[in-house]
Design a protein around this motif. Structure first.
Motif, short mmCIF file in Angstrom:
data_model
loop_
_atom_site.label_atom_id
_atom_site.label_comp_id
_atom_site.label_asym_id
_atom_site.label_seq_id
_atom_site.Cartn_x
_atom_site.Cartn_y
_atom_site.Cartn_z
N VAL A 72 0.82 -1.23 0.00
CA VAL A 72 0.00 0.00 0.00
C VAL A 72 0.84 1.27 0.00
O VAL A 72 0.37 2.33 -0.40
CB VAL A 72 -0.98 0.05 1.20
CG1 VAL A 72 -2.05 -1.00 1.08
CG2 VAL A 72 -0.25 -0.05 2.53
N LYS A 73 2.10 1.16 0.41
CA LYS A 73 2.96 2.35 0.50
C LYS A 73 3.33 2.92 -0.87
O LYS A 73 3.91 3.99 -0.96
CB LYS A 73 4.22 2.05 1.31
CG LYS A 73 3.90 1.87 2.80
CD LYS A 73 5.09 1.40 3.57
CE LYS A 73 4.69 1.11 5.03
NZ LYS A 73 5.64 0.23 5.69
N PHE A 74 3.02 2.19 -1.93
CA PHE A 74 3.32 2.66 -3.29
C PHE A 74 2.15 3.46 -3.89
O PHE A 74 2.19 3.82 -5.06
CB PHE A 74 3.67 1.48 -4.19
CG PHE A 74 4.94 0.79 -3.79
CD1 PHE A 74 6.17 1.29 -4.19
CD2 PHE A 74 4.92 -0.35 -2.99
CE1 PHE A 74 7.36 0.67 -3.82
CE2 PHE A 74 6.11 -0.98 -2.61
CZ PHE A 74 7.32 -0.46 -3.02
N TYR A 75 1.11 3.70 -3.09
CA TYR A 75 -0.10 4.38 -3.58
C TYR A 75 -0.27 5.73 -2.89
O TYR A 75 -0.70 5.80 -1.74
CB TYR A 75 -1.34 3.50 -3.32
CG TYR A 75 -1.31 2.21 -4.10
CD1 TYR A 75 -1.99 2.08 -5.32
CD2 TYR A 75 -0.55 1.12 -3.65
CE1 TYR A 75 -1.92 0.90 -6.05
CE2 TYR A 75 -0.49 -0.06 -4.39
CZ TYR A 75 -1.16 -0.16 -5.58
OH TYR A 75 -1.09 -1.32 -6.31
N GLY A 91 -5.04 6.11 -1.94
CA GLY A 91 -5.58 4.76 -1.81
C GLY A 91 -4.85 3.91 -0.79
O GLY A 91 -5.24 2.77 -0.54
N GLU A 92 -3.80 4.45 -0.18
CA GLU A 92 -2.98 3.66 0.75
C GLU A 92 -3.82 3.02 1.87
O GLU A 92 -3.75 1.82 2.11
CB GLU A 92 -1.88 4.54 1.36
CG GLU A 92 -1.00 3.79 2.34
CD GLU A 92 0.14 4.64 2.92
OE1 GLU A 92 0.77 4.18 3.88
OE2 GLU A 92 0.40 5.74 2.40
N LYS A 93 -4.62 3.84 2.54
CA LYS A 93 -5.42 3.35 3.67
C LYS A 93 -6.51 2.38 3.21
O LYS A 93 -6.71 1.32 3.78
CB LYS A 93 -6.04 4.57 4.39
CG LYS A 93 -6.91 4.24 5.60
CD LYS A 93 -7.20 5.50 6.40
CE LYS A 93 -8.00 6.53 5.63
NZ LYS A 93 -9.45 6.25 5.59
N GLU A 94 -7.17 2.75 2.13
CA GLU A 94 -8.33 1.97 1.66
C GLU A 94 -7.95 0.60 1.10
O GLU A 94 -8.75 -0.32 1.12
CB GLU A 94 -9.09 2.77 0.58
CG GLU A 94 -9.79 4.00 1.11
CD GLU A 94 -8.88 5.21 1.28
OE1 GLU A 94 -9.36 6.24 1.78
OE2 GLU A 94 -7.68 5.13 0.92
N PRO A 108 -8.47 -4.77 0.92
CA PRO A 108 -8.49 -5.47 -0.37
C PRO A 108 -7.22 -6.27 -0.65
O PRO A 108 -7.29 -7.39 -1.14
CB PRO A 108 -8.67 -4.33 -1.37
CG PRO A 108 -9.45 -3.30 -0.63
CD PRO A 108 -8.94 -3.37 0.78
N PHE A 109 -6.04 -5.73 -0.34
CA PHE A 109 -4.80 -6.47 -0.61
C PHE A 109 -4.67 -7.71 0.29
O PHE A 109 -3.93 -8.63 -0.05
CB PHE A 109 -3.58 -5.55 -0.46
CG PHE A 109 -3.36 -4.62 -1.63
CD1 PHE A 109 -3.89 -4.91 -2.88
CD2 PHE A 109 -2.64 -3.44 -1.47
CE1 PHE A 109 -3.69 -4.06 -3.96
CE2 PHE A 109 -2.43 -2.57 -2.55
CZ PHE A 109 -2.97 -2.88 -3.79
N VAL A 149 -13.68 8.86 -8.35
CA VAL A 149 -14.74 8.69 -7.36
C VAL A 149 -14.15 8.77 -5.95
O VAL A 149 -13.16 8.11 -5.64
CB VAL A 149 -15.47 7.34 -7.55
CG1 VAL A 149 -16.50 7.11 -6.45
CG2 VAL A 149 -16.14 7.29 -8.92
N ASP A 150 -14.76 9.61 -5.12
CA ASP A 150 -14.31 9.79 -3.74
C ASP A 150 -14.34 8.45 -3.00
O ASP A 150 -15.36 7.75 -2.99
CB ASP A 150 -15.23 10.80 -3.03
CG ASP A 150 -14.64 11.29 -1.72
OD1 ASP A 150 -14.10 10.46 -0.96
OD2 ASP A 150 -14.74 12.50 -1.44
N LEU A 151 -13.20 8.10 -2.38
CA LEU A 151 -13.05 6.77 -1.77
C LEU A 151 -13.96 6.57 -0.56
O LEU A 151 -14.28 5.43 -0.21
CB LEU A 151 -11.59 6.53 -1.38
CG LEU A 151 -10.57 6.69 -2.53
CD1 LEU A 151 -9.18 6.31 -2.07
CD2 LEU A 151 -10.97 5.85 -3.75
N LYS A 152 -14.40 7.64 0.06
CA LYS A 152 -15.30 7.53 1.22
C LYS A 152 -16.67 6.98 0.82
O LYS A 152 -17.44 6.52 1.65
CB LYS A 152 -15.49 8.90 1.90
CG LYS A 152 -14.23 9.45 2.54
CD LYS A 152 -14.52 10.64 3.44
CE LYS A 152 -14.92 11.89 2.66
NZ LYS A 152 -13.81 12.49 1.91
#
Length: 408
Positions: free
Chosen positions: A66-69, A72-75, A79-80, A352-355
């Motif tokens: 996730v650190k490469f994003y 979207g890191e938190k979200e 999923p990963f 699209v807003d991730l929230k």
């Protein structure tokens, strides 16, 4: 006369195909269609990785991946944990495509051809009976009581569920806004810096491991830096452009870039090294050979920029010249005036807003039976296979939740 499907996927790119295939494989009874506005599908897959298709990256731990994003890191943590890089490798192997890891961690098909991925998707889709409809430009989306009504330039489609895998398409974002979603305005990410400077004028193709900072901000990155005929590129520059996508947009891509050609050595440490070199190489010409781990041509250019004559020997360097050279080596300032797109791999920050998305299912929190996959969301990554991994993961989760809901 309308055509009815259980699931319609808008967008014939990587995320769209991966979603469709995973739905049809898990439940072959479902009638699935892909609507693509263009004349061909998977065009971004074709050009990615210089035509080799950088499928994913050999980073197998979700918390590291996730650190490469930048967005979207938190979200993506959840999923990963459901579908990560290792699952991608296994999925493609199961479908007859073997991947290989390169020294920098990027993963490609062993054939070194993106056509291998395209063929895999097209052949699998055909076997599963997925309908691929091209030249279908969506004009309107409407959610009736029990189904979606999708009007294209050619016909009308009805579907129980709709997956938006339309990438960075402003027209689709407008339609999603009309349905009640918030769209984070798009700005470019992953771009190179335009710099005209005598120090790098004739050094096209020269590279070095460097640390770069945008003056007056917290933006900083380390890694290979490549000098190009228009300025600077390479992983260090691309990382700064990705993390600074919004901030650099507000600056209109006019800013000062500070370059430390010695990566992690500061000016004082460099000054000490230069003083010892002055004694060790007293009779040698300063500009002749780089004492550091970067090309001689770059060293000569920085020596000249420090006001040191090309024939000057180490012993003859003045205190001021040593300090000027240390400054050029550890904190050279370059004026950036604009940007250039990185190869053909145009990436956008925005969407699209991730929230407004449930990342356990990839379903909209605002509109029932609407799902998302890939870059239609406000998620983007640095170069190296990470944007594709987001497409595979979000497509897999959307497919899984669609099938599970259908089975209830």
């Amino acid at each position: 006369m309308s055509k009815s499907f259980d699931v319609i996927i808008a967008g014939g790119g990587a995320a769209g195909f991966f979603t469709a295939i995973n739905i049809a494989e898990t439940n072959p009874k479902l009638k699935v269609a892909i609507l693509e506005r263009g004349k061909e599908v998977l065009s971004k897959v074709r050009i990615s990785g210089g035509g080799r298709c950088n499928v994913t990256h050999a980073c197998f731990i979700p918390n590291d991946l996730v650190k490469f994003y930048p967005r979207g890191e938190k979200e993506l943590k959840g999923p990963f944990n459901q579908f990560c890089s290792g699952d991608t490798i296994e999925w493609f192997e199961r479908h007859g495509v073997e991947l290989k890891i390169e020294d920098d961690g990027r993963m490609f098909p062993v054939t070194d051809s993106s056509q291998t991925i395209i063929d895999c998707f097209l052949e699998t889709s055909k076997k599963l009976g997925i309908q691929i409809l091209m030249g279908e430009s969506i004009q309107s989306l409407y959610r009736a009581d029990s189904h979606w009504k999708i009007e294209t330039n050619k016909e009308v489609f009805l579907a129980d569920k709709l997956v938006m895998a339309t990438g960075s398409n402003p027209k689709m974002w407008d339609m999603l806004e009309e349905l009640g979603h918030t769209i984070v305005s798009p700005v470019p990410s992953l771009f190179t810096f335009n710099i005209k400077d005598s120090r790098i004028k004739d050094l096209m193709g020269v590279s070095a491991i460097a640390t770069v900072k945008v003056k007056g901000t917290k933006l900083e990155a380390s890694g290979p830096l490549l000098i190009t005929h228009w300025g600077m590129s390479g992983p260090a520059i691309l990382r700064v452009s990705a993390w600074g996508a919004r901030e650099l947009f507000t600056k209109n891509y006019q800013f000062t870039l500070q370059v430390n050609w010695l990566n992690d050595m500061d000016a004082d440490e460099c000054d000490e090294v230069l003083k010892s070199l002055k004694h060790e190489h007293a009779k040698k010409t300063v500009s002749k050979k780089s004492p550091f781990d970067f090309p001689n041509r770059l060293w000569e250019s920085l020596v000249t920029a420090s006001g040191i004559d090309i024939e000057t020997r180490w012993a003859d360097l003045t205190r001021n010249q040593l300090q000027a050279l240390a400054a050029q080596l550890t904190n050279g300032e370059f004026q950036v005036n604009g940007k250039s797109t990185f190869k053909d791999e145009f990436v956008t920050a925005g969407g699209v807003d991730l929230k407004e998305v449930n990342f356990k299912t990839m379903e909209s929190k605002r509109v029932e039976k609407l799902y998302f996959a890939g870059e239609v969301l406000n998620i983007d990554a640095i170069t190296g296979g990470f944007n594709f991994q987001n497409a595979w993961t979000s497509g897999f989760i959307a497919a899984k939740s669609i099938v599970e809901e259908q089975n209830i």
